[in-house]
Design a protein around this motif. Structure first.
Motif, short mmCIF file in Angstrom:
data_model
loop_
_atom_site.label_atom_id
_atom_site.label_comp_id
_atom_site.label_asym_id
_atom_site.label_seq_id
_atom_site.Cartn_x
_atom_site.Cartn_y
_atom_site.Cartn_z
N TRP A 44 0.70 -1.19 -0.09
CA TRP A 44 0.04 -0.01 0.10
C TRP A 44 0.78 1.37 0.10
O TRP A 44 0.58 2.32 -0.60
CB TRP A 44 -0.91 0.02 1.29
N LYS A 48 0.74 4.20 -2.61
CA LYS A 48 0.64 5.53 -2.23
C LYS A 48 1.84 6.46 -2.61
O LYS A 48 1.49 7.57 -2.89
CB LYS A 48 0.60 5.60 -0.60
N TRP A 148 -4.79 11.77 2.40
CA TRP A 148 -4.60 10.25 3.02
C TRP A 148 -5.04 9.98 4.23
O TRP A 148 -4.72 10.52 5.11
CB TRP A 148 -3.11 9.97 2.79
N TRP A 169 -7.44 5.08 2.05
CA TRP A 169 -7.72 5.59 0.85
C TRP A 169 -7.26 6.97 0.84
O TRP A 169 -6.37 7.63 1.73
CB TRP A 169 -9.07 5.63 0.53
N GLN A 170 -7.22 7.77 -0.29
CA GLN A 170 -7.08 8.98 -0.74
C GLN A 170 -8.33 9.50 -1.22
O GLN A 170 -9.04 8.71 -1.86
CB GLN A 170 -5.80 9.29 -1.47
N GLU A 171 -8.60 10.77 -0.87
CA GLU A 171 -9.64 11.45 -1.20
C GLU A 171 -9.38 12.75 -1.60
O GLU A 171 -8.76 13.43 -0.92
CB GLU A 171 -10.96 11.47 -0.18
N GLY A 238 -11.52 3.07 -9.29
CA GLY A 238 -11.49 4.30 -9.03
C GLY A 238 -12.54 5.09 -9.25
O GLY A 238 -13.07 4.53 -10.57
N GLY A 271 -11.49 9.50 -5.30
CA GLY A 271 -10.60 8.53 -4.55
C GLY A 271 -10.40 7.23 -4.97
O GLY A 271 -11.12 6.68 -5.60
N VAL A 272 -9.29 6.57 -4.32
CA VAL A 272 -8.96 5.26 -4.48
C VAL A 272 -8.84 4.43 -3.09
O VAL A 272 -8.32 5.34 -2.30
CB VAL A 272 -7.83 4.96 -5.45
N SER A 273 -8.69 3.39 -2.84
CA SER A 273 -8.55 2.70 -1.70
C SER A 273 -7.78 1.49 -1.71
O SER A 273 -7.15 1.30 -2.65
CB SER A 273 -9.79 2.50 -0.88
N THR A 274 -7.76 0.99 -0.54
CA THR A 274 -6.79 -0.30 -0.51
C THR A 274 -7.75 -1.35 -1.04
O THR A 274 -7.05 -2.40 -1.38
CB THR A 274 -6.73 -0.64 1.22
#
Length: 489
Positions: A44, A48, A148, A169-171, A238, A271-274
């Motif tokens: 991750w 990132k 993040w 995640w990041q938004e 995403g 956003g995208v996440s784990t």
């Protein structure tokens, strides 16, 4: 290390086993919450680092907003609240106290908060409350912020990485002075996500727009990228949302434009996440374990010395020289000289972990001035001379990256199918899955009926879709274009 269940026998069980046995994550004991282990977090962290660089190169700045959101703030945008309130966790009290008679902790009734606090499922509300203070004039725009962090949404059915109650995640949350600029930002981010997925994760994706009933709550339009997993099901990688002026109106965020007039701010979020880790596993891995593209792998090469009995100084000396040569080329290398595990055990361990290249060195290799090279993507063994390593290994890593992508691309292409008859549609969905391009009459009811009968949903309306008149595959009503159906995660 035990063998994995075969994908062909039980795909879901194979997936869960590979996450645990490769050392990525495990269940925490609280339903829906997972423990991301060091190897999983390093993966991750690698994602990132790469994505963060891509975002910062396009002018985005990292910030951090609070985890807890006042209920009154969260409730401002009605459409947003209606959807996310169903999965919210709410903090009502600030402390416990010990119940003396039973020596148990109970919630202290006197610590009830003056206002309930929502643990963020997403941060639009708290951010737009803040933007009201920060935005006064066109000179304050654009705001290009990225965060993040973590989020929490109660989930009925959970699966490690793919769908968990808490996720990392990041938004992104941006504010703009014009509609045109906000839409351009939305598409720019979609393209960044696409490049990240295809060039680094080696996952081919389909760019599209969500149908109106599946768009992000509070948005005008939701753009997405969808990928096809090995079992023929789709995974949303995403999303990028054009929010219009919905949040600026809800929070009364206006700016003075160039003409001195007040105007509501235009905005985006994305956003995208784990979940990306789940997609990586299901796109590339096999019955022996993970297969990681070199550009995203936390460890690109592992060197394993083969000692006859005890630690051999010559083998160790040559291994360290090779280690340093590769490190100086900027390659992420691990030297595993543990004597508590056999070489065979290590071979199996790193196959499970998906390390792109394994180099093994023993007495025979030293005598021939060569090393054994094992490629995880093809499971092929070759030999390279020491002299060639410096130039050959970077080329080999690049070849592996391309091969992993091409394999996923070709598999996806085979499962992109145009269908016009509902019986063919049902047969394809039930047996092979895939991205099925079919006509839809544009009604929510038709989409619901198809989902009830086949479990397939409309994944997206492809961005570059050609207008093509036809008849809805379910109702027979007129349709102007095809949309993409698939079963999904």
């Amino acid at each position: 290390m035990s063998q994995l269940t075969k994908r062909s026998e039980n795909y879901s069980k194979w997936y869960n086993e590979i996450v645990v046995k490769s050392g990525l994550a495990e269940f925490s004991g609280i339903r829906g919450f997972m423990i991301i282990k060091p190897y999983g977090y390093s993966l991750w962290d690698r994602m990132k680092t790469i994505l963060d660089k891509m975002l910062q190169m396009t002018g985005h700045k990292n910030v951090y907003f609070p985890l807890l959101i006042p209920k009154s703030t969260f409730s401002k945008q009605k459409e947003h609240t209606e959807i996310f309130s169903e999965g919210c966790a709410v903090v009502t009290h600030s402390r416990f106290k010990k119940y003396k008679e039973q020596e148990k902790l109970i919630v202290d009734p006197e610590s009830k908060l003056p206002e309930e606090l929502v643990i963020r499922p997403t941060s639009e509300s708290i951010i737009w409350k803040t933007y009201k203070r920060w935005i006064q004039s066109y000179r304050d725009l654009p705001i290009l912020f990225n965060q993040w962090g973590n989020a929490l949404r109660w989930e009925m059915r959970t699966r490690l990485f793919l769908r968990t109650t808490e996720f990392l995640w990041q938004e992104g949350h941006t504010a703009h002075s014009t509609k045109k600029e906000a839409i351009e930002e939305t598409i720019k981010i979609l393209n960044i996500y696409t490049d990240f997925s295809e060039k680094f994760m080696a996952i081919p994706v389909l760019q599209g727009i969500k149908p109106y009933m599946d768009k992000f709550s509070g948005s005008e339009k939701t753009y997405c990228i969808e990928a096809l997993m090995q079992d023929g099901k789709a995974l949303q990688i995403g999303t990028s949302h054009f929010l219009g002026q919905n949040f600026s109106k809800a929070f009364d965020v206006k700016f003075t434009n160039h003409n001195g007039k007040k105007e509501y701010v235009w905005s985006t979020s994305w956003g995208v996440s784990t979940r990306l880790i789940g997609g990586l596993i299901m796109s590339h891995s096999d019955d022996k374990g993970l297969i990681l593209p070199p550009k995203i792998a936390p460890i690109q090469i592992v060197i394993i010395p083969i000692y006859p009995k005890n630690k051999d100084n010559i083998v160790n000396e040559i291994s360290i020289k090779i280690l340093n040569i590769l490190k100086n080329k900027g390659i992420k290398v691990k030297y595993d000289n543990r004597i508590t595990f056999t070489p065979g055990w290590k071979f199996h361990e790193y196959e499970m972990k998906g390390i792109p290249i394994r180099i093994s060195i023993g007495k025979n290799e030293i005598q021939n001035e060569k090393v054994e090279i094992f490629r995880r993507d093809t499971c092929e063994k070759t030999y390279l001379s020491w002299i060639d390593l410096k130039n050959s290994i970077p080329k080999l890593l690049d070849e592996i990256q391309k091969n992993i992508y091409q394999k996923a691309f070709q598999r996806t292409q085979k499962l992109i199918i145009k269908l016009d008859h509902y019986n063919d549609f049902k047969n394809q969905i039930n047996h092979s899955g895939g991205f099925i391009y079919a006509h839809w009459d544009g009604t929510k009811n038709t989409g619901k009926k198809i989902q009830e009968e086949t479990e397939a949903t409309i994944r997206c309306i492809p961005i570059y879709n050609e207008q093509e008149k036809g008849k809805c595959i379910y109702s027979g009503n007129p349709s102007l274009q095809r949309v993409v159906f698939s079963k999904s995660y």
